[in-house]
Design a protein around this motif. Structure first.
Motif, mmCIF file in Angstrom:
data_model
loop_
_atom_site.group_PDB
_atom_site.id
_atom_site.type_symbol
_atom_site.label_atom_id
_atom_site.label_comp_id
_atom_site.label_asym_id
_atom_site.label_seq_id
_atom_site.Cartn_x
_atom_site.Cartn_y
_atom_site.Cartn_z
ATOM 1 N N PRO A 270 0.810 -1.376 0.002
ATOM 2 C CA PRO A 270 -0.001 -0.137 -0.020
ATOM 3 C C PRO A 270 0.771 1.164 -0.051
ATOM 4 O O PRO A 270 0.610 2.148 -0.544
ATOM 5 C CB PRO A 270 -0.915 -0.232 1.461
ATOM 6 N N VAL A 271 2.153 1.143 0.637
ATOM 7 C CA VAL A 271 2.973 2.354 0.614
ATOM 8 C C VAL A 271 3.449 2.691 -0.801
ATOM 9 O O VAL A 271 3.340 3.957 -1.320
ATOM 10 C CB VAL A 271 4.006 2.317 1.484
ATOM 11 N N THR A 272 3.742 1.765 -1.429
ATOM 12 C CA THR A 272 4.184 1.907 -3.291
ATOM 13 C C THR A 272 2.995 2.638 -3.719
ATOM 14 O O THR A 272 3.003 3.366 -4.533
ATOM 15 C CB THR A 272 4.606 0.743 -3.604
ATOM 16 N N VAL A 273 1.842 1.995 -3.606
ATOM 17 C CA VAL A 273 0.552 2.391 -4.541
ATOM 18 C C VAL A 273 0.338 3.669 -3.933
ATOM 19 O O VAL A 273 -0.047 4.634 -4.797
ATOM 20 C CB VAL A 273 -0.530 1.302 -4.061
ATOM 21 N N SER A 274 0.468 4.370 -2.703
ATOM 22 C CA SER A 274 0.319 5.642 -2.612
ATOM 23 C C SER A 274 1.183 6.526 -3.053
ATOM 24 O O SER A 274 0.849 7.638 -3.398
ATOM 25 C CB SER A 274 0.533 5.794 -0.709
ATOM 26 N N VAL A 275 2.458 5.937 -3.197
ATOM 27 C CA VAL A 275 3.432 7.066 -3.711
ATOM 28 C C VAL A 275 3.383 7.002 -5.368
ATOM 29 O O VAL A 275 3.319 8.198 -5.796
ATOM 30 C CB VAL A 275 4.862 6.385 -3.630
ATOM 31 N N LEU B 202 6.864 10.917 0.857
ATOM 32 C CA LEU B 202 6.462 9.487 1.082
ATOM 33 C C LEU B 202 7.325 8.543 0.219
ATOM 34 O O LEU B 202 7.668 7.348 0.515
ATOM 35 C CB LEU B 202 4.932 9.297 0.642
ATOM 36 N N ALA B 203 8.059 9.328 -0.887
ATOM 37 C CA ALA B 203 8.830 8.211 -1.727
ATOM 38 C C ALA B 203 9.974 7.503 -0.998
ATOM 39 O O ALA B 203 10.198 6.235 -1.144
ATOM 40 C CB ALA B 203 9.313 9.119 -3.040
ATOM 41 N N PRO B 204 10.848 8.336 -0.311
ATOM 42 C CA PRO B 204 11.987 7.548 0.359
ATOM 43 C C PRO B 204 11.274 6.690 1.378
ATOM 44 O O PRO B 204 11.925 5.765 1.469
ATOM 45 C CB PRO B 204 12.663 8.822 0.852
ATOM 46 N N VAL B 205 10.359 6.910 2.046
ATOM 47 C CA VAL B 205 9.636 6.099 3.150
ATOM 48 C C VAL B 205 9.361 4.982 2.312
ATOM 49 O O VAL B 205 9.480 3.679 2.973
ATOM 50 C CB VAL B 205 8.554 6.750 3.732
ATOM 51 N N ASN C 257 -4.501 9.089 3.229
ATOM 52 C CA ASN C 257 -4.516 8.070 2.240
ATOM 53 C C ASN C 257 -3.819 7.124 2.180
ATOM 54 O O ASN C 257 -4.085 5.816 1.652
ATOM 55 C CB ASN C 257 -4.056 8.908 0.852
ATOM 56 N N LEU C 258 -2.853 6.871 2.931
ATOM 57 C CA LEU C 258 -2.065 5.699 3.386
ATOM 58 C C LEU C 258 -2.876 4.708 3.856
ATOM 59 O O LEU C 258 -3.174 3.402 3.696
ATOM 60 C CB LEU C 258 -1.008 5.966 3.834
ATOM 61 N N PHE C 259 -3.710 5.058 4.964
ATOM 62 C CA PHE C 259 -4.459 4.182 5.893
ATOM 63 C C PHE C 259 -5.552 3.775 5.125
ATOM 64 O O PHE C 259 -6.201 2.463 5.143
ATOM 65 C CB PHE C 259 -4.885 4.871 7.257
ATOM 66 N N THR C 260 -6.167 4.609 4.240
ATOM 67 C CA THR C 260 -7.140 4.239 3.382
ATOM 68 C C THR C 260 -7.090 2.865 2.450
ATOM 69 O O THR C 260 -7.650 2.069 2.341
ATOM 70 C CB THR C 260 -7.675 5.229 2.568
ATOM 71 N N ASN C 261 -5.865 2.955 1.832
ATOM 72 C CA ASN C 261 -5.284 2.076 0.961
ATOM 73 C C ASN C 261 -4.870 0.805 1.814
ATOM 74 O O ASN C 261 -5.087 -0.301 1.240
ATOM 75 C CB ASN C 261 -3.981 2.484 0.325
ATOM 76 N N MET C 262 -4.545 0.985 2.924
ATOM 77 C CA MET C 262 -4.259 -0.090 3.732
ATOM 78 C C MET C 262 -5.511 -0.813 4.181
ATOM 79 O O MET C 262 -5.739 -2.405 4.171
ATOM 80 C CB MET C 262 -3.456 0.159 5.075
ATOM 81 N N SER C 263 -6.545 -0.325 4.458
ATOM 82 C CA SER C 263 -8.035 -0.665 4.426
ATOM 83 C C SER C 263 -8.557 -1.298 3.752
ATOM 84 O O SER C 263 -9.041 -2.463 3.627
ATOM 85 C CB SER C 263 -8.918 0.251 5.243
ATOM 86 N N LEU C 264 -8.392 -0.758 2.309
ATOM 87 C CA LEU C 264 -9.018 -1.011 1.158
ATOM 88 C C LEU C 264 -8.254 -2.654 0.750
ATOM 89 O O LEU C 264 -8.753 -3.536 -0.071
ATOM 90 C CB LEU C 264 -8.905 -0.365 -0.057
ATOM 91 N N GLY C 265 -7.042 -2.790 0.984
ATOM 92 C CA GLY C 265 -6.347 -4.196 0.772
ATOM 93 C C GLY C 265 -6.578 -5.120 1.533
ATOM 94 O O GLY C 265 -6.557 -6.393 1.364
ATOM 95 N N LYS C 266 -7.560 -4.742 2.812
ATOM 96 C CA LYS C 266 -7.928 -5.965 3.924
ATOM 97 C C LYS C 266 -9.236 -6.293 3.776
ATOM 98 O O LYS C 266 -9.599 -7.362 4.039
ATOM 99 C CB LYS C 266 -7.321 -5.599 5.350
ATOM 100 N N ILE D 289 10.569 3.473 -0.298
ATOM 101 C CA ILE D 289 11.715 2.687 -0.694
ATOM 102 C C ILE D 289 12.346 1.745 0.532
ATOM 103 O O ILE D 289 12.659 0.815 0.354
ATOM 104 C CB ILE D 289 12.665 3.446 -1.469
ATOM 105 N N LEU D 290 12.277 2.814 1.702
ATOM 106 C CA LEU D 290 12.857 2.049 2.844
ATOM 107 C C LEU D 290 12.177 1.052 3.499
ATOM 108 O O LEU D 290 12.570 -0.208 3.933
ATOM 109 C CB LEU D 290 13.089 3.094 3.942
ATOM 110 N N MET D 291 10.766 1.068 3.426
ATOM 111 C CA MET D 291 9.937 0.140 3.921
ATOM 112 C C MET D 291 9.351 -1.007 3.061
ATOM 113 O O MET D 291 9.439 -2.205 3.281
ATOM 114 C CB MET D 291 8.369 0.700 4.347
ATOM 115 N N GLU D 292 9.343 -0.721 1.833
ATOM 116 C CA GLU D 292 8.822 -1.915 0.917
ATOM 117 C C GLU D 292 9.911 -2.114 -0.251
ATOM 118 O O GLU D 292 9.748 -3.134 -1.160
ATOM 119 C CB GLU D 292 7.589 -1.522 0.208
ATOM 120 N N GLY D 293 10.754 -1.356 -0.470
ATOM 121 C CA GLY D 293 11.779 -1.542 -1.563
ATOM 122 C C GLY D 293 11.186 -0.921 -2.880
ATOM 123 O O GLY D 293 10.181 -0.681 -3.078
ATOM 124 N N VAL D 294 11.945 -1.417 -3.845
ATOM 125 C CA VAL D 294 11.336 -0.983 -5.153
ATOM 126 C C VAL D 294 10.811 -2.264 -5.872
ATOM 127 O O VAL D 294 11.454 -3.094 -6.414
ATOM 128 C CB VAL D 294 12.603 -0.466 -6.240
#
Length: 412
Positions: free
Chosen positions: A140-145, A301-304, A188-197, A306-311
């Motif tokens: 979801p973080v990558t999708v938000s970015v 959010l872009a660097p976050v 928006n990040l938490f919304t995407n996380m909820s939609l994924g669950k 990459i750090l959390m989920e990678g490319v």
């Protein structure tokens, strides 16, 4: 116009006129002849052999046509039509102005209706495409970015081609906008996380709790105590969400708390916009503010991501994960376009209507999104679950209406 009503009394038909008792050097005005002489004081016109005897003239005024080079003056003995003419002209102008206002009002209504339709349509497609992507791509973080990046490109193009005026931003304004960008990211990040669950319908049912968080945060940080009407409207919202959550088939705690966190973040943004926004003379319009928040959200959010989920959004990775690369990429980009479009249109509507009207429209939009997602994804919904959702949404609508009621000031 009066020349058509009266014939011209030509002075050439009188060979000679001599006026007595009117001064030693009388002047005959060929423009008009008046019958203002009384019968007892008729002028002597028989001093010359060529004099013509003029009988008593009727009491009316003679005038030349409007093409005459001489000035025309109305005599008091003649009822003038100038007021009627003026009234007729004014009435015509007023009628034309009224027609112009009606046509302008109709055009504004049509534009506003079109914007509401686009707002709902973009929101529906965003939720559908986004759910399809998050169902198979659990980042979801990558999708938000990606969503913020597409919005950033659109904003830059809009400013580059002068589709909207590029603002001049000061350091103080950026400092004031930074907290808004942070809570915008979280919302928006938490919304995407909820939609994924959980199901789309359940996410939006939980997001109907936004008025509850708005009232609580406004009371805590702005000192805006709610009226009894507002508190009363929150009861069906909370009760309806609780009933829908208990009977939700796709319920899980991760999706539930993500949607709740989204509510908290979004309403924190509204409170912060009142609390820390720059002073009025340096404030930005809604569309410009949203554009800047979008760019700042992408940068933060872009660097976050990459750090959390990678490319993880490369064709090679998608293919190795067994996903259809074309479908995932196309639907992700379409979701990002709809994401930016519906928020942009939302701000455009907010510039044209009151916050209360916008809130009502947002309530209707949530109903439309829930119904359309249930039909598209064929989500199993129990009658008791539908009842809970309906009660919550009715409470949101009631809340948007009672917000107009102002608390009565206490007498000193």
């Amino acid at each position: 116009m009066q020349s058509a009503a009266f014939s011209l009394f030509s002075p050439s038909s009188i060979p000679s006129l001599k006026l007595g008792k009117f001064g030693s050097n009388p002047r005959f005005d060929p423009i008009r002849v008046s019958s203002s002489f009384s019968d007892s004081k008729q002028p002597d016109l028989s001093a010359s052999s060529n004099a013509v005897s003029i009988p008593s003239l009727p009491k009316r005024s003679w005038s030349l046509s409007s093409s005459s080079a001489f000035p025309l003056r109305a005599w008091t003995s003649v009822p003038s039509d100038s007021k009627a003419d003026l009234f007729e002209v004014k009435a015509t102008v007023a009628e034309s102005a009224g027609e112009g206002e009606k046509s302008g009002s109709l055009a504004k209504t049509l534009v506003l209706g079109l914007l509401f339709g686009l707002w709902y349509l973009f929101n529906i497609y965003f939720n559908i495409y986004n759910k399809q992507v998050l169902k198979v791509y659990h980042y979801p973080v990558t999708v938000s970015v990606i969503q913020f990046s597409v919005g950033t490109v659109l904003v830059v193009l809009m400013w580059t081609f002068n589709l909207y005026k590029r603002p001049k931003i000061t350091g103080a304004q950026l400092a004031a906008i930074l907290p808004l960008a942070v809570v915008h990211i979280l919302g928006n990040l938490f919304t995407n996380m909820s939609l994924g669950k959980v199901a789309v319908s359940f996410t939006h049912t939980i997001k109907a709790m936004e008025p509850f968080f708005s009232v609580v945060l406004s009371a805590m940080f702005l000192g805006e105590l709610p009226t009894l009407w507002v508190v009363g409207s929150l009861l069906p919202i909370v009760g309806g969400v609780a009933l829908a959550s208990v009977t939700e088939a796709s319920f899980n705690w991760a999706g539930f708390w993500s949607a709740m966190a989204s509510n908290l973040a979004n309403q924190s943004r509204n409170v912060l916009s009142k609390k820390v926004m720059v002073k009025k003379e340096d404030s930005l319009d809604n569309i410009t503010l949203f554009s800047i928040i979008t760019i700042m959200s992408f940068i933060l959010l872009a660097p976050v991501a990459i750090l959390m989920e990678g490319v993880k959004f490369t064709p090679a990775y998608l293919q190795s994960a067994g996903l259809n690369v074309k479908e995932v990429v196309v639907r992700t980009l379409l979701a990002a376009l709809c994401f930016h479009a519906y928020q942009q249109v939302s701000y455009m509507i907010l510039q044209r209507v009151s916050p209360v009207t916008h809130s009502v429209g947002n309530c209707v939009k949530r109903v439309v999104v829930i119904v359309s997602s249930v039909l598209f994804f064929k989500t199993p919904v129990l009658p008791i679950n539908s009842l809970g959702t309906g009660i919550a949404l009715a409470g949101v609508f009631l809340y948007s209406r009672v917000k107009r009621i102002k608390p009565t000031a206490k007498a000193a």
